[in-house]
Design a protein around this motif. Structure first.
Motif, short mmCIF file in Angstrom:
data_model
loop_
_atom_site.label_atom_id
_atom_site.label_comp_id
_atom_site.label_asym_id
_atom_site.label_seq_id
_atom_site.Cartn_x
_atom_site.Cartn_y
_atom_site.Cartn_z
N VAL A 1 0.84 -1.18 0.00
CA VAL A 1 0.00 0.00 0.00
C VAL A 1 0.89 1.25 0.00
CG1 VAL A 1 -1.68 1.32 1.33
CG2 VAL A 1 -1.92 -1.15 1.13
N ALA A 2 1.96 1.24 0.78
CA ALA A 2 2.86 2.40 0.84
C ALA A 2 3.53 2.64 -0.52
CB ALA A 2 3.92 2.19 1.91
N PHE A 3 3.87 1.57 -1.21
CA PHE A 3 4.50 1.70 -2.53
C PHE A 3 3.55 2.35 -3.52
CE2 PHE A 3 5.69 -0.08 -6.69
CZ PHE A 3 6.97 0.45 -6.78
N ILE A 4 2.29 1.97 -3.49
CA ILE A 4 1.28 2.55 -4.39
C ILE A 4 1.08 4.03 -4.07
CG2 ILE A 4 -1.15 2.48 -5.04
CD1 ILE A 4 -0.98 -0.58 -4.71
N VAL A 5 1.06 4.38 -2.79
CA VAL A 5 0.91 5.78 -2.38
C VAL A 5 2.11 6.59 -2.88
CG1 VAL A 5 0.85 7.34 -0.40
CG2 VAL A 5 -0.56 5.27 -0.41
#
Length: 104
Positions: A1-5
């Motif tokens: 999720v952090a990578f997508i953000v």
């Protein structure tokens, strides 16, 4: 999720910050349809047959002076001394191809 953000922020938010614009090329730095040409535009170069003088020794690349203007030039592989009379025999992009002028 952090990578997508991070990807979303990098793609959509970061380029809109004024401080980051100088690091990102947007594609309109020059006239958009013209592209970029390093050096002289080929249509502004002296034509075939123009005569001048070698300003720097060509071995095989150097500088020549034609009509009181300096240009980048290459010889056809030969060595041309500084001060020698030259003749334009063609163009290679924005560089002149020259040969030593034969005395008449």
């Amino acid at each position: 999720v952090a990578f997508i953000v991070i990807l979303v922020l990098a793609r959509f938010v970061t380029p809109s910050f004024r401080g980051f614009r100088r690091f990102v090329l947007m594609g309109d730095e020059q006239n958009a349809g013209d592209g970029y040409i390093a050096g002289e535009r080929p249509e502004q170069l002296p034509s075939k047959g123009a005569k001048g003088e070698a300003v720097a020794t060509l071995r095989p690349a150097g500088k020549v002076m034609i009509d009181d203007k300096q240009y980048d030039a290459v010889s056809r592989g030969g060595f041309i001394k500084k001060g020698s009379a030259i003749k334009v025999i063609g163009r290679d992009g924005s560089t002149l191809v020259v040969d030593m002028e034969e005395p008449e």
